[in-house]
Scaffold this motif. Structure first.
Motif, PDB file in Angstrom:
ATOM      1  N   PRO A   1       0.703  -1.112  -0.105  1.00 60.19           N
ATOM      2  CA  PRO A   1       0.014  -0.025   0.132  1.00 60.19           C
ATOM      3  C   PRO A   1       0.814   1.445  -0.211  1.00 60.19           C
ATOM      4  O   PRO A   1       0.607   2.120  -0.504  1.00 60.19           O
ATOM      5  CB  PRO A   1      -0.475   0.013   1.276  1.00 60.19           C
ATOM      6  CG  PRO A   1      -0.803  -1.372   1.634  1.00 60.19           C
ATOM      7  CD  PRO A   1       0.503  -2.477   1.122  1.00 60.19           C
ATOM      8  N   PHE A   2       2.521   1.075   0.669  1.00 56.46           N
ATOM      9  CA  PHE A   2       2.972   2.082   0.598  1.00 56.46           C
ATOM     10  C   PHE A   2       4.214   1.559  -0.081  1.00 56.46           C
ATOM     11  O   PHE A   2       5.025   0.829   0.626  1.00 56.46           O
ATOM     12  CB  PHE A   2       2.906   2.745   2.439  1.00 56.46           C
ATOM     13  CG  PHE A   2       1.807   3.177   2.986  1.00 56.46           C
ATOM     14  CD1 PHE A   2       0.953   4.670   2.690  1.00 56.46           C
ATOM     15  CD2 PHE A   2       0.782   2.930   3.321  1.00 56.46           C
ATOM     16  CE1 PHE A   2       0.186   4.986   3.122  1.00 56.46           C
ATOM     17  CE2 PHE A   2      -0.338   2.500   4.251  1.00 56.46           C
ATOM     18  CZ  PHE A   2      -0.872   3.760   4.578  1.00 56.46           C
ATOM     19  N   LEU A   3       4.339   2.869  -1.051  1.00 56.38           N
ATOM     20  CA  LEU A   3       6.309   2.305  -1.738  1.00 56.38           C
ATOM     21  C   LEU A   3       6.937   4.022  -1.200  1.00 56.38           C
ATOM     22  O   LEU A   3       6.534   4.382  -2.097  1.00 56.38           O
ATOM     23  CB  LEU A   3       5.239   2.341  -3.190  1.00 56.38           C
ATOM     24  CG  LEU A   3       7.222   2.291  -4.268  1.00 56.38           C
ATOM     25  CD1 LEU A   3       7.543   0.907  -3.243  1.00 56.38           C
ATOM     26  CD2 LEU A   3       6.110   1.681  -5.543  1.00 56.38           C
ATOM     27  N   LEU A   4       7.820   3.759  -0.465  1.00 58.86           N
ATOM     28  CA  LEU A   4       8.517   4.708  -1.127  1.00 58.86           C
ATOM     29  C   LEU A   4       9.321   4.596  -1.471  1.00 58.86           C
ATOM     30  O   LEU A   4      10.588   4.307  -1.349  1.00 58.86           O
ATOM     31  CB  LEU A   4       9.386   5.071   1.040  1.00 58.86           C
ATOM     32  CG  LEU A   4       8.118   4.704   1.757  1.00 58.86           C
ATOM     33  CD1 LEU A   4       8.525   5.145   3.646  1.00 58.86           C
ATOM     34  CD2 LEU A   4       6.731   5.618   1.781  1.00 58.86           C
ATOM     35  N   LEU A   5      10.047   5.965  -2.132  1.00 59.25           N
ATOM     36  CA  LEU A   5      10.879   5.802  -3.254  1.00 59.25           C
ATOM     37  C   LEU A   5      12.786   7.091  -2.853  1.00 59.25           C
ATOM     38  O   LEU A   5      11.826   8.083  -2.700  1.00 59.25           O
ATOM     39  CB  LEU A   5      11.238   5.893  -4.820  1.00 59.25           C
ATOM     40  CG  LEU A   5       9.380   5.531  -4.510  1.00 59.25           C
ATOM     41  CD1 LEU A   5       9.186   5.764  -6.550  1.00 59.25           C
ATOM     42  CD2 LEU A   5      10.019   3.884  -5.204  1.00 59.25           C
ATOM     43  N   ASP A   6      13.113   6.704  -2.138  1.00 54.60           N
ATOM     44  CA  ASP A   6      14.317   7.538  -2.133  1.00 54.60           C
ATOM     45  C   ASP A   6      15.363   7.621  -3.204  1.00 54.60           C
ATOM     46  O   ASP A   6      16.242   6.635  -3.940  1.00 54.60           O
ATOM     47  CB  ASP A   6      15.251   7.330  -0.964  1.00 54.60           C
ATOM     48  CG  ASP A   6      16.017   8.343  -0.434  1.00 54.60           C
ATOM     49  OD1 ASP A   6      16.098   9.605  -1.225  1.00 54.60           O
ATOM     50  OD2 ASP A   6      16.855   7.852   0.439  1.00 54.60           O
ATOM     51  N   GLU A   7      15.677   8.632  -3.773  1.00 51.37           N
ATOM     52  CA  GLU A   7      17.094   8.643  -5.079  1.00 51.37           C
ATOM     53  C   GLU A   7      15.780   7.524  -6.007  1.00 51.37           C
ATOM     54  O   GLU A   7      16.433   6.491  -7.051  1.00 51.37           O
ATOM     55  CB  GLU A   7      17.773   8.764  -4.692  1.00 51.37           C
ATOM     56  CG  GLU A   7      18.137   9.500  -3.531  1.00 51.37           C
ATOM     57  CD  GLU A   7      18.834  11.042  -4.331  1.00 51.37           C
ATOM     58  OE1 GLU A   7      18.570  11.163  -5.459  1.00 51.37           O
ATOM     59  OE2 GLU A   7      18.447  11.850  -3.561  1.00 51.37           O
ATOM     60  N   PRO A   8      14.759   7.235  -6.987  1.00 51.84           N
ATOM     61  CA  PRO A   8      14.444   6.598  -7.618  1.00 51.84           C
ATOM     62  C   PRO A   8      15.089   6.479  -9.250  1.00 51.84           C
ATOM     63  O   PRO A   8      14.613   5.680  -9.839  1.00 51.84           O
ATOM     64  CB  PRO A   8      12.905   6.836  -7.746  1.00 51.84           C
ATOM     65  CG  PRO A   8      12.530   8.547  -7.359  1.00 51.84           C
ATOM     66  CD  PRO A   8      13.927   8.840  -6.529  1.00 51.84           C
ATOM     67  N   VAL A   9      15.256   7.905  -9.450  1.00 49.92           N
ATOM     68  CA  VAL A   9      15.929   7.600 -10.885  1.00 49.92           C
ATOM     69  C   VAL A   9      17.585   7.939 -11.288  1.00 49.92           C
ATOM     70  O   VAL A   9      18.524   7.952 -11.693  1.00 49.92           O
ATOM     71  CB  VAL A   9      15.390   8.780 -11.735  1.00 49.92           C
ATOM     72  CG1 VAL A   9      13.936   8.530 -11.789  1.00 49.92           C
ATOM     73  CG2 VAL A   9      16.073   9.744 -10.826  1.00 49.92           C
ATOM     74  N   LEU A  10      18.413   7.645  -9.230  1.00 50.07           N
ATOM     75  CA  LEU A  10      19.319   7.535  -9.333  1.00 50.07           C
ATOM     76  C   LEU A  10      20.298   6.246 -10.616  1.00 50.07           C
ATOM     77  O   LEU A  10      20.011   5.101 -10.658  1.00 50.07           O
ATOM     78  CB  LEU A  10      20.218   6.876  -8.385  1.00 50.07           C
ATOM     79  CG  LEU A  10      21.662   6.419  -7.629  1.00 50.07           C
ATOM     80  CD1 LEU A  10      21.906   8.415  -7.528  1.00 50.07           C
ATOM     81  CD2 LEU A  10      21.600   6.210  -6.154  1.00 50.07           C
ATOM     82  N   GLY A  11      21.183   6.989 -11.241  1.00 50.85           N
ATOM     83  CA  GLY A  11      21.609   5.939 -11.950  1.00 50.85           C
ATOM     84  C   GLY A  11      20.930   5.061 -13.579  1.00 50.85           C
ATOM     85  O   GLY A  11      21.912   4.759 -14.433  1.00 50.85           O
ATOM     86  N   LEU A  12      20.352   6.438 -13.538  1.00 48.96           N
ATOM     87  CA  LEU A  12      19.023   5.907 -15.064  1.00 48.96           C
ATOM     88  C   LEU A  12      19.373   6.638 -16.358  1.00 48.96           C
ATOM     89  O   LEU A  12      19.269   7.758 -15.915  1.00 48.96           O
ATOM     90  CB  LEU A  12      17.770   6.062 -14.217  1.00 48.96           C
ATOM     91  CG  LEU A  12      17.025   4.686 -13.460  1.00 48.96           C
ATOM     92  CD1 LEU A  12      15.493   5.155 -13.500  1.00 48.96           C
ATOM     93  CD2 LEU A  12      17.250   3.363 -13.702  1.00 48.96           C
ATOM     94  N   ASP A  13      19.548   6.179 -17.354  1.00 52.81           N
ATOM     95  CA  ASP A  13      19.912   7.026 -18.867  1.00 52.81           C
ATOM     96  C   ASP A  13      18.335   7.939 -18.434  1.00 52.81           C
ATOM     97  O   ASP A  13      16.793   7.567 -17.751  1.00 52.81           O
ATOM     98  CB  ASP A  13      20.072   6.586 -19.871  1.00 52.81           C
ATOM     99  CG  ASP A  13      19.932   5.319 -19.812  1.00 52.81           C
ATOM    100  OD1 ASP A  13      18.073   4.760 -19.604  1.00 52.81           O
ATOM    101  OD2 ASP A  13      20.013   4.045 -20.371  1.00 52.81           O
ATOM    102  N   ALA A  14      17.827   8.817 -20.108  1.00 54.34           N
ATOM    103  CA  ALA A  14      17.098   9.127 -20.220  1.00 54.34           C
ATOM    104  C   ALA A  14      15.952   8.385 -20.800  1.00 54.34           C
ATOM    105  O   ALA A  14      14.614   8.249 -20.017  1.00 54.34           O
ATOM    106  CB  ALA A  14      17.393   9.945 -21.170  1.00 54.34           C
ATOM    107  N   ASN A  15      16.379   7.569 -21.069  1.00 49.78           N
ATOM    108  CA  ASN A  15      14.830   6.050 -21.702  1.00 49.78           C
ATOM    109  C   ASN A  15      14.393   5.699 -20.676  1.00 49.78           C
ATOM    110  O   ASN A  15      13.255   5.304 -20.713  1.00 49.78           O
ATOM    111  CB  ASN A  15      15.951   4.878 -23.153  1.00 49.78           C
ATOM    112  CG  ASN A  15      15.985   5.911 -23.344  1.00 49.78           C
ATOM    113  OD1 ASN A  15      15.276   7.420 -24.251  1.00 49.78           O
ATOM    114  ND2 ASN A  15      17.238   5.175 -24.979  1.00 49.78           N
ATOM    115  N   HIS A  16      15.324   4.997 -19.451  1.00 44.40           N
ATOM    116  CA  HIS A  16      14.715   4.363 -18.680  1.00 44.40           C
ATOM    117  C   HIS A  16      14.269   5.480 -17.169  1.00 44.40           C
ATOM    118  O   HIS A  16      13.082   4.703 -16.853  1.00 44.40           O
ATOM    119  CB  HIS A  16      16.063   3.503 -17.846  1.00 44.40           C
ATOM    120  CG  HIS A  16      16.359   2.419 -18.042  1.00 44.40           C
ATOM    121  ND1 HIS A  16      17.638   2.037 -18.450  1.00 44.40           N
ATOM    122  CD2 HIS A  16      15.409   1.302 -18.805  1.00 44.40           C
ATOM    123  CE1 HIS A  16      17.434   0.826 -18.833  1.00 44.40           C
ATOM    124  NE2 HIS A  16      16.542   0.357 -19.287  1.00 44.40           N
TER     125      HIS A  16
END
Length: 270
Positions: free
Chosen positions: A148-163
């Motif tokens: 029910p609760f999804l906590l995202l800390d730095e969720p795009v760390l290291g992701l390229d633009a497409n990802h």
């Protein structure tokens, strides 16, 4: 509706106060953004919610129950952080199976589809993943838990633009799917209520789903809650043809819910 309530939360690291009397309520079924400069205490607060650190003072509750060292409450929360806590020698597929033992609603098929979409090799060991794919690995696990609760800390760390773009789209699609499922459940329960075939559990579920469905935030649910509190009203529902003022109000509420649900569909059709 489930909620996480943070009351007067403080955390000290020696002479440094990272959190200072934080009060916050996070409700299920909503998307929040936590903004702040580096060192503002964002990660500290998320770690406190999930019991990874101990607060200096204050409390954190999920539906009235303390989350600290509470396995039942913590199974309702999944946190993605910069660190990977899975054994380095464990393979991605095994990590999915392991996660499913902690989160009873884990969707393995959905996780597999996301792995294919993001190009994540499930046969790889966790330690062999690049920074970007380690983030993708954790994002997929989090989304698949259906917590029910999804906590995202730095969720795009290291992701390229497409990802990054794929992640944002996947997150929104997940949210919209959950809202659509709630809408269908509300409609089905509304029909049972309207035809007098509801039971006490149906009404409780109806209220719960209404609270979670964001399109209904403007509907005054306080009216319904007040009615359900009265046993005689519940009995009145069971008596066919009985004219009761509160029952009439109840049915007007059902109509308001149906109208609110139908409105987005009408706009789309137009």
């Amino acid at each position: 509706m489930s909620s996480i309530e943070i009351k007067n939360l403080s955390k000290d690291y020696g002479s440094t106060r990272a959190l200072d009397g934080v009060d916050l309520v996070l409700e299920e079924g909503k998307i929040y953004g936590l903004l702040g400069r580096n060192g503002a205490g964002k990660t500290t607060m998320l770690n406190a919610i999930t019991g990874r650190i101990f607060a200096s003072s204050g409390s954190i509750e999920l539906d009235g129950a303390k989350t600290l060292e509470n396995d039942a409450a913590l199974r309702q929360i999944y946190m993605l952080s910069e660190h990977t806590y899975y054994p380095e020698g464990m393979k991605v597929k095994k990590a999915m199976q392991w996660t499913a033992t902690f989160y009873p609603h884990f969707d393995a098929a959905y996780a597999e589809r996301l792995c294919a979409a993001f190009g994540l090799d499930t046969g790889k060991k966790v330690k062999a993943l690049s920074t970007g794919y380690a983030t993708i690995f954790k994002l997929i696990l989090g989304l698949a838990t259906n917590a029910p609760f999804l906590l995202l800390d730095e969720p795009v760390l290291g992701l390229d633009a497409n990802h990054r773009d794929l992640f944002y789209k996947t997150l929104v699609e997940k949210y919209e799917t959950q809202q659509a499922e709630l809408k269908a459940q509300i409609s089905a329960l509304s029909e049972k209520v309207r035809t007098g075939r509801q039971c006490e559990e149906d009404i409780a579920a109806w209220i719960r789903h209404i609270r979670q469905y964001t399109a209904l935030e403007t509907v005054d649910e306080a009216v319904l809650l007040e009615l359900i509190d009265h046993v005689e009203v519940g009995e009145a529902y069971k008596e066919n043809g009985k004219k009761h003022r509160d029952v009439k109000v109840f049915y007007r509420y059902v109509g308001a819910v149906d109208d609110a649900i139908a409105t987005p569909a009408k706009k789309e059709a137009a």
